[in-house]
Design a protein around this motif. Sequence first.
Motif, short mmCIF file in Angstrom:
data_model
loop_
_atom_site.label_atom_id
_atom_site.label_comp_id
_atom_site.label_asym_id
_atom_site.label_seq_id
_atom_site.Cartn_x
_atom_site.Cartn_y
_atom_site.Cartn_z
N LEU B 593 0.81 -0.97 -0.09
CA LEU B 593 -0.61 -0.02 -0.06
C LEU B 593 1.22 0.91 -0.08
N GLY B 594 2.21 1.13 0.63
CA GLY B 594 2.84 2.27 0.85
C GLY B 594 3.75 2.54 -0.73
N THR B 598 3.10 5.63 -3.01
CA THR B 598 4.33 6.40 -3.75
C THR B 598 4.22 6.46 -5.15
N VAL B 599 3.84 5.81 -5.94
CA VAL B 599 3.74 5.77 -7.44
C VAL B 599 2.67 6.80 -7.63
N VAL B 617 -6.94 2.32 -7.60
CA VAL B 617 -7.68 1.39 -7.38
C VAL B 617 -6.79 0.37 -6.89
N VAL B 618 -5.47 0.19 -7.34
CA VAL B 618 -5.22 -0.77 -6.21
C VAL B 618 -4.99 -0.80 -4.48
N LEU B 622 -6.28 -2.92 -1.72
CA LEU B 622 -5.42 -3.60 -0.55
C LEU B 622 -5.96 -3.96 -0.04
N THR B 623 -6.59 -2.11 0.22
CA THR B 623 -7.11 -1.90 1.84
C THR B 623 -8.28 -2.98 1.95
N ALA B 624 -9.19 -3.49 0.71
CA ALA B 624 -10.22 -4.45 1.46
C ALA B 624 -9.37 -5.83 1.67
#
Lengths: 200, 641, 315
Positions: B593-594, B598-599, B617-618, B622-624
């Motif tokens: 997630l970090g 950054t991206v 979206v990514v 990832l959070t889900a």
Amino acid sequence: MADLSLDRPLPVAPSGYRSSGWWGLATVIATEAALFVFLIFAYAYLGSQSATPWPPGGAPALRLAGPNTVVLLASSLAAWWGQKGIERGRRGQLVLGLAIALVLGAVFAGVQGLEWAAKPHGPSDSAYLSLYFTITGVHLAHVAVGLAVLLALLVWAALGEFTAARHEHVGVGLLYWHFVDAVWLVVFTTFYLTPRMGIF
Amino acid sequence: MVDRALDPAVVLERRQLAQTWETPRTVVGWLSSVDHKEIGKRYLVTAFVFLLLGGVEALILRLQLARPNEAVLSPEAYDQIFTLHGVTMIFLYALPVLSGFSNYLWPLLLGSRDMAFPRLNAFSYWTFLGAGVFIYASVFMGQAPNAGWFDYVPLAGREHDPGLNIDVYALGIVFLGVSTTVGAINFVVTLLRTRAPGMSINRMPILVWGTITASVANLFAVPALTAACLLLWLDRQFGMHFYDIAGGGQPLLWQHLFWFFGHPWVYALVLPAMGIVSDALPTFCRRPLVGYTAVALATVATMVIGFGVWVHHMFAVGMPPLAMSFFGAASMVIAIPSAVSVFAWIATIWTGRPVWTTAFLYFAGFILLFVIGGVSGFMTAAVPLDWQLTDTYFVVAHLHYVLLGINVFPVIGGLYYWFPKMTGRLMDERLGKWSFWTAFIGFNVAFFPMHVAGLMGMPRRIYTYPAGMGWGGPNLITSVGSFVFAAGVLLTVWNVIRSRTRGAPAGANPWDAPTLEWSVASPPPAYNFARLPIVASRHPLWEDRLGEGTGRSVLDSDIRLTEGRETLATTPLDAEADAILRMPGDTPIPLLLGLALTVLFFALLWKGWWLAGAALVVSALLTAAWLRPSRRAPREESARG
Amino acid sequence: MSYLATAGASAAPITRLGWGLLTISIVVVLMVGALLAGALWRRRAGVSPDPEGRLPVERRGPGLRWVWVGVGISTLALFVSTVWTLTTLAAVRHPPRPPALTIQVTGHDWWWEARYLGDAPGRDFTTANELHIPVGQPVRLELRSADVIHSFWIPKLGGKTDLIPGRTNMAWIEADRPGDYRGQCGEFCGLEHARMALQVVADPPAAFQAWRDRQLAAPAPAASPPIAAGAAVFQARCGACHAIRGTPAGGLFGPDLSHLALRRTLAAGTLTNDPQGLTAWLADPQAIKPGNEMPRVPLTDGDRAALVAYLQSLS
């Protein structure tokens, strides 16, 4: 030392305000609320320093925003009803409540889009419009996050992840959705009602 | 204490805990670790790297300013370097280094197995690193931020600064704000929920008071800066008009938002460091801190008043005298809680029997620097006098006495104090004392003459100055002193590197200190406490000798919690057992997630909207995955057994 | 630029306050420093470690009582200082007498424009980087900015007041004896913040009046052939940005150069205003003040010499 509180059985991975997630979200709400306070401070500051009448062109119309506010509040209500359901083990009620909340939330976002499209000028036209689009935009971003949360809850609920005994996520997720609604009331009051009160 | 380590049942229990809690020694394991001690050390190392980078920048600036009309740097290079120096020290060193100590120490101090949100903790570190890399990437583009760390508009507006410089600043600060905010959330919930039974709020170490005060303040202050930077970025990228006069904006809006954040932030940078001193200094004075309650309340009071003094950075903007009187008086009042702490430390030394270790020297030296920085702050609180002092080197001297005096000296002292806990080895005392005297003398030689230069009228943030103003002498002394100070810091760095492998073994409690972290092995096992302690006083390891309180703390209790990663939740004020928390295992999601964020921020910087959307979206997916509900059924069980 | 000794009613109460608070500060540091030293080096009864090698710990002495004594004394000092501060604030808020003169000062990247409002209609004039004021009379300043935030600061005559785009800030200064008082921009304003100085010259009233009348008159017409040639170069190459009263040159972008020869410095205090300084500046302003708004104008050596002669004649 005998600690009396240790002698009784303790819930493992508890829900509600005894869970870490609940406290975490309460803290998130505190800091997010502060963000809106500062954005609204920007509105009040630029308004109070404005040499020309504020807002320029008079108070924005309530035709869309008024009913839309009711839609968003209804969405919170539906979600709350769903949550009451899962607390009694009624999974169907949760799914239905979340679905209604999701639809109403999406309607709110759509109407908000219409309202944006109806503005004759863009955010780079004046400080007022910069404020309007930015603050409602930041709120809309929160609505989008809230809708994603509702969608995730809905999917998990449909998959049977939640039961009467295990629905920690529902309470925490909906706390966020209620917060998004409450913030809208503040944003709505700031942009739509205060100009009608003659504050500036 | 009876050594039970040889009891076979105990050996088995500890092996089971170790299997549950230890991170595999692989690259993936390292990247996935959510152990607060590991994260704390990463914070410390990264923050020290930024300290060294910011220090090198300072030395370059001092070369330029050593003599009048020097030409080491072009004006543009000077502006980028002094901005980077401020941004690095204030945002990338000063708070993160304290987060490092607090992350490492909190669960150990509070008698818990980890922070409330271990994965969030890892995420907070990776975003800090990401934001640091993001900001420093601008150096390689030759477009580092160049309008000062305070970044006033309209100088920072697109019209006057069209490059990427300020976009890096605005986005980098918002990005770093994510790290600070989730870190603060973690501290707040950890404090409320995962203290050991009996660790009521009046038994918490002052470091905990300092960090919780700073964290709560950050929850309310950081959004002001986030808002300010968001509006700046919108002005710059989309031609909005928040700060731009022509479109109805106001330059002063930036200053209000910035300083509403900025002043509480300064206290967030010093209160945890003052907590380090309040906890560690008494160990070397062989007595408890004098006035614990007064110091704890002073910590909170400082922050409360600190939210009401932001305007003292703006006395020269032409404000109504009534407003200036209010904010000037409030700025005077804030000295009172500081005085409480200073006199409490001195009384602790006076009524104790000080042991002159290196750590103690850093703490004692800090008290003097704090007082000097305090009185110069008191002078700038006097509004009309501030009109003369502001934006001169007098203020530069003041802020360095305050920030280095209160942040760097206690931090280095804290490093000497807790290094044995973290590594199991003592740092070299002889080298340590050399480092202290070099740093202390170098610091004063560097920064004291800045008061003089300031009183002689030398403005801040000038890349050069003419001869014949009388500023050459103090500046040359400052430049020499800055190199001496740097040498002192390097001696400590060398000491750390050397002692890591060659230091004398420390044992669990080399200083005979009173608090819980010293009751476990050095370095502590992954699970911190094999049996969670039950606390009955402020000084669990001294209470027998002090005769404190009625009950006695139980360090070897029957709270085992060996069913997977578990720790105890207690009630917020009294710390009575309330629930058993299941703690998450190691996972690479925080790192991923970090990376996604950054991206996202690089995409926003280069206006790659599609890439930004993809990164969002990514991040959402990832959070889900992170928050996916557990299927394990809730149950009830006794913590004992 | 030191403000420990100042030269006018607009600064004097602040200077007294400054010395007062500085004295209090030094006394506080010495007292607390002495207490700290006393605490560190106090003789203590010898103690020895217990069998486990631990030094004894004990809770001794009435420490807290002395904390409150110290805090009480500090609070008293803070109270006195606050009252003194507020009194000073009131004292310097308004000039003691109505100002004799109003100057509109506008900050530019990186120089100062000064517009003297006339004592009669048509008697306004504009100059740059050097203000003249009459001794013994308060002067009102209206402070504006043309671009970014600057700060007006003449240390000997008082504290800073910011020049902020979109606002007009008021300030006043008064010099009680003749002299040259240097000032410098007090707020970071970009590349050449370091070279944004200005000069305030306090003249006796008669001399000030003479200076003012001189400023109002158009500069003397070109008297000799090289000066006339220089005037032509100026019209052709400089007039788009700079103005000289009484000539067609009316540019508003750079400083007004009417009566340039009367000024002591060039480029906002960067160079001495003499033929060498002017020549160097005209040859390459970007080498002397990198980043400033004046471009390098290609001139032959002859043209440059003529231009210098012309500018030197503008008295």
